[in-house]
Motif scaffolding. Structure first.
Motif, PDB file in Angstrom:
ATOM      1  N   TYR A  36       0.839  -1.200   0.000  1.00 12.86           N
ATOM      2  CA  TYR A  36       0.000   0.000   0.000  1.00 12.86           C
ATOM      3  C   TYR A  36       0.877   1.254   0.000  1.00 12.86           C
ATOM      4  CZ  TYR A  36      -3.527   3.376   1.342  1.00 12.86           C
ATOM      5  OH  TYR A  36      -4.365   4.442   1.355  1.00 12.86           O
ATOM      6  N   VAL A  37       0.582   2.191  -0.903  1.00 11.64           N
ATOM      7  CA  VAL A  37       1.329   3.466  -0.942  1.00 11.64           C
ATOM      8  C   VAL A  37       0.344   4.613  -1.168  1.00 11.64           C
ATOM      9  CG1 VAL A  37       3.501   2.487  -1.866  1.00 11.64           C
ATOM     10  CG2 VAL A  37       1.737   3.285  -3.455  1.00 11.64           C
ATOM     11  N   SER A  38       0.796   5.832  -0.969  1.00  7.11           N
ATOM     12  CA  SER A  38      -0.058   6.988  -1.273  1.00  7.11           C
ATOM     13  C   SER A  38      -0.207   7.096  -2.793  1.00  7.11           C
ATOM     14  CB  SER A  38       0.580   8.269  -0.726  1.00  7.11           C
ATOM     15  OG  SER A  38       1.758   8.533  -1.455  1.00  7.11           O
ATOM     16  N   LYS A  39      -1.242   7.839  -3.209  1.00  7.19           N
ATOM     17  CA  LYS A  39      -1.446   8.022  -4.657  1.00  7.19           C
ATOM     18  C   LYS A  39      -0.218   8.725  -5.258  1.00  7.19           C
ATOM     19  CE  LYS A  39      -4.553  10.580  -7.703  1.00  7.19           C
ATOM     20  NZ  LYS A  39      -5.665  11.534  -7.740  1.00  7.19           N
ATOM     21  N   GLU A  40       0.333   9.696  -4.524  1.00  5.30           N
ATOM     22  CA  GLU A  40       1.486  10.458  -5.036  1.00  5.30           C
ATOM     23  C   GLU A  40       2.677   9.535  -5.261  1.00  5.30           C
ATOM     24  OE1 GLU A  40      -0.398  11.372  -2.352  1.00  5.30           O
ATOM     25  OE2 GLU A  40      -1.501  12.835  -3.563  1.00  5.30           O
ATOM     26  N   GLU A  41       2.934   8.661  -4.275  1.00  2.54           N
ATOM     27  CA  GLU A  41       4.087   7.755  -4.409  1.00  2.54           C
ATOM     28  C   GLU A  41       3.859   6.785  -5.566  1.00  2.54           C
ATOM     29  OE1 GLU A  41       5.363   5.712  -0.840  1.00  2.54           O
ATOM     30  OE2 GLU A  41       6.597   4.330  -2.031  1.00  2.54           O
TER      31      GLU A  41
ATOM     32  N   TYR B  62     -16.437   4.454 -10.715  1.00  6.14           N
ATOM     33  CA  TYR B  62     -16.670   5.870 -10.987  1.00  6.14           C
ATOM     34  C   TYR B  62     -17.633   6.458  -9.963  1.00  6.14           C
ATOM     35  CZ  TYR B  62     -17.717  10.277 -13.063  1.00  6.14           C
ATOM     36  OH  TYR B  62     -17.849  11.628 -13.244  1.00  6.14           O
ATOM     37  N   SER B  63     -17.288   7.643  -9.457  1.00  5.39           N
ATOM     38  CA  SER B  63     -18.182   8.396  -8.572  1.00  5.39           C
ATOM     39  C   SER B  63     -17.736   9.852  -8.667  1.00  5.39           C
ATOM     40  CB  SER B  63     -18.030   7.914  -7.122  1.00  5.39           C
ATOM     41  OG  SER B  63     -16.724   8.209  -6.677  1.00  5.39           O
ATOM     42  N   ALA B  64     -18.492  10.742  -8.031  1.00  4.73           N
ATOM     43  CA  ALA B  64     -18.088  12.156  -8.049  1.00  4.73           C
ATOM     44  C   ALA B  64     -16.670  12.273  -7.470  1.00  4.73           C
ATOM     45  CB  ALA B  64     -19.076  12.977  -7.244  1.00  4.73           C
ATOM     46  N   GLU B  65     -16.386  11.433  -6.498  1.00  2.00           N
ATOM     47  CA  GLU B  65     -15.078  11.480  -5.823  1.00  2.00           C
ATOM     48  C   GLU B  65     -13.941  10.997  -6.738  1.00  2.00           C
ATOM     49  OE1 GLU B  65     -13.286   9.007  -2.109  1.00  2.00           O
ATOM     50  OE2 GLU B  65     -15.472   9.112  -2.305  1.00  2.00           O
ATOM     51  N   SER B  66     -14.231  10.011  -7.589  1.00  5.07           N
ATOM     52  CA  SER B  66     -13.148   9.476  -8.440  1.00  5.07           C
ATOM     53  C   SER B  66     -13.076  10.173  -9.806  1.00  5.07           C
ATOM     54  CB  SER B  66     -13.294   7.963  -8.630  1.00  5.07           C
ATOM     55  OG  SER B  66     -14.475   7.656  -9.331  1.00  5.07           O
ATOM     56  N   HIS B  67     -13.985  11.161 -10.051  1.00  6.30           N
ATOM     57  CA  HIS B  67     -13.952  11.897 -11.323  1.00  6.30           C
ATOM     58  C   HIS B  67     -12.559  12.544 -11.500  1.00  6.30           C
ATOM     59  CE1 HIS B  67     -15.520  14.156 -14.708  1.00  6.30           C
ATOM     60  NE2 HIS B  67     -14.942  15.239 -14.218  1.00  6.30           N
ATOM     61  N   HIS B  68     -11.963  12.345 -12.645  1.00  3.70           N
ATOM     62  CA  HIS B  68     -10.628  12.875 -12.960  1.00  3.70           C
ATOM     63  C   HIS B  68      -9.590  12.556 -11.879  1.00  3.70           C
ATOM     64  CE1 HIS B  68     -11.996  15.846 -16.348  1.00  3.70           C
ATOM     65  NE2 HIS B  68     -12.342  14.597 -16.570  1.00  3.70           N
ATOM     66  N   THR B  69      -9.606  11.307 -11.442  1.00  2.00           N
ATOM     67  CA  THR B  69      -8.535  10.812 -10.557  1.00  2.00           C
ATOM     68  C   THR B  69      -7.183  11.078 -11.217  1.00  2.00           C
ATOM     69  OG1 THR B  69      -9.934   9.078  -9.633  1.00  2.00           O
ATOM     70  CG2 THR B  69      -7.578   8.667  -9.550  1.00  2.00           C
ATOM     71  N   ILE B  70      -7.174  10.973 -12.548  1.00  2.00           N
ATOM     72  CA  ILE B  70      -5.951  11.289 -13.300  1.00  2.00           C
ATOM     73  C   ILE B  70      -6.234  12.484 -14.213  1.00  2.00           C
ATOM     74  CG2 ILE B  70      -4.248  10.437 -14.976  1.00  2.00           C
ATOM     75  CD1 ILE B  70      -4.059   8.916 -12.328  1.00  2.00           C
ATOM     76  N   GLY B  71      -5.638  13.605 -13.871  1.00  2.00           N
ATOM     77  CA  GLY B  71      -5.741  14.815 -14.690  1.00  2.00           C
ATOM     78  C   GLY B  71      -4.337  15.317 -14.999  1.00  2.00           C
ATOM     79  N   ALA B  72      -4.244  16.567 -15.459  1.00  2.00           N
ATOM     80  CA  ALA B  72      -2.948  17.111 -15.889  1.00  2.00           C
ATOM     81  C   ALA B  72      -1.900  17.026 -14.769  1.00  2.00           C
ATOM     82  CB  ALA B  72      -3.137  18.554 -16.343  1.00  2.00           C
ATOM     83  N   LYS B  73      -2.314  17.342 -13.554  1.00  2.00           N
ATOM     84  CA  LYS B  73      -1.347  17.360 -12.438  1.00  2.00           C
ATOM     85  C   LYS B  73      -0.789  15.954 -12.195  1.00  2.00           C
ATOM     86  CE  LYS B  73      -1.718  18.051  -7.452  1.00  2.00           C
ATOM     87  NZ  LYS B  73      -2.575  16.969  -7.023  1.00  2.00           N
TER      88      LYS B  73
END
Ligand code: GLV
Length: 326
Positions: free
Chosen positions: A193-198, A212-223
């Motif tokens: 288990y790691v953080s999303k950033e790691e 998919y949910s409002a929370e997972s919308h664009h889990t992966i975007g430009a940043k």
């Protein structure tokens, strides 16, 4: 009198036959894509609706169909259902978990391999008649075995992919999920288990299997794309909208990301036009669970939920079991 059931999309003839043994069935074997208004008018007076991920069940249809008691989705994902609205109206929602887990995990793995090893791009090159010699660097891709796989969303399908990666391909598996797996499951999947950033900054291949949910919308975007390795690949077998497809197309075009494999798209069946122009993306039309055996098992489970609920008041895979009266 037999209950009335609407089958909103084309299905296997065997599924219709099974449903017809219990219900008065209105079907759509021509597979017309109905507008929400058309779906509403056809569902009026029905006790059950057999849906796929493309039919939206929301307050508007529930208000128009007061006799509705159950909607059975032939999909594990159920973001086309407004489950709280269904619960408020006492309408049972069911989906098709488990029966598609391994098949979908196979596909996720295949899409990662095809993406890393440039299978679609090289096949198009060959078919176009461009292959005139062997070359030392022709379609040289990214290593899969022994590399690091980052899985975002570690439900049943994510765990299936982790096992294939760790046990079959000697990959190091890291994952990020809303909740951490038990020590037993982590050890069965050989996953850390790691953080999303790691995960994003470390993984050679990132696999998205999050619902998919409002929370997972664009889990992966430009940043997030900016924090991945330029040599990395990204695979989405979850749902359109989890990735910002416009940002992904930009990252792929600029070389910020090596390649992507996508089975699901924002606004599908439309595909972002920039993705269609790129060579370093493998595009498939939402087929991760598509084997005959698995699609038949999904259809059977959806039909069995309708039969169990409308004939005996029971359900096999309910999403809102609180509406079932004991
Ligand atoms: C397919 O996308 C499913 O949710 O089963």
């Amino acid at each position: 009198m037999k209950p009335k059931v609407l089958v909103a999309r084309a299905v296997f003839p065997e599924t219709l036959e099974l449903l017809r043994a219990h219900f008065h069935v209105v079907s759509n074997q021509d597979d017309h894509i109905w507008t929400p208004e058309e779906l509403r008018s056809r569902a009026a007076g029905m006790q059950g609706v057999f849906t796929t991920g493309s039919e939206r069940i929301d307050a508007a249809i529930l208000d128009a169909c007061p006799e509705l008691r159950i909607c059975a989705n032939m999909a594990v994902g159920f973001n086309n259902f407004d489950v709280p609205a269904m619960t408020a109206k006492g309408v049972l929602a069911t989906n098709t978990p488990d029966v598609l887990t391994e098949t979908t995990a196979d596909f996720g793995f295949a899409l990662m391999m095809a993406t890393a090893r440039r299978m679609a791009e090289s096949e198009h090159f060959l078919r176009a008649g461009h292959w005139d010699r062997w070359r030392f660097d022709m379609f040289a891709g990214t290593e899969v075995h022994g590399s690091t796989l980052g899985i975002i969303g570690m439900g049943r399908i994510g765990q299936g992919i982790a096992k294939r990666a760790a046990h079959g391909f000697g990959m190091r598996v890291i994952y990020h999920n809303r909740s951490r797996l038990s020590a037993d499951l982590e050890s069965a999947c050989k996953a850390t288990y790691v953080s999303k950033e790691e995960l994003l900054s470390t993984a050679d291949h990132v696999m998205l299997v999050v619902p998919y949910s409002a929370e997972s919308h664009h889990t992966i975007g430009a940043k997030e794309l900016g924090s991945m390795k330029p040599s990395a690949t990204l695979v989405n077998i979850a749902r359109g909208g989890i990735v910002d497809d416009a940002a992904l197309a930009q990252a792929l075009a600029s070389g910020q990301l090596a390649a992507a494999g996508l089975d699901v798209f924002e606004g599908e069946p439309k595909v972002h036009p920039s993705l269609l122009k790129l060579k370093n993306v493998v595009l498939t039309p939402h087929i991760a669970s598509a084997t005959i055996k698995t699609r038949m098992a999904m259809a059977q489970l959806a039909a069995d939920n309708l039969i169990a609920y409308l004939t005996q008041g029971k359900a096999i895979t309910p999403l809102n079991p609180q509406v079932i009266k004991s």
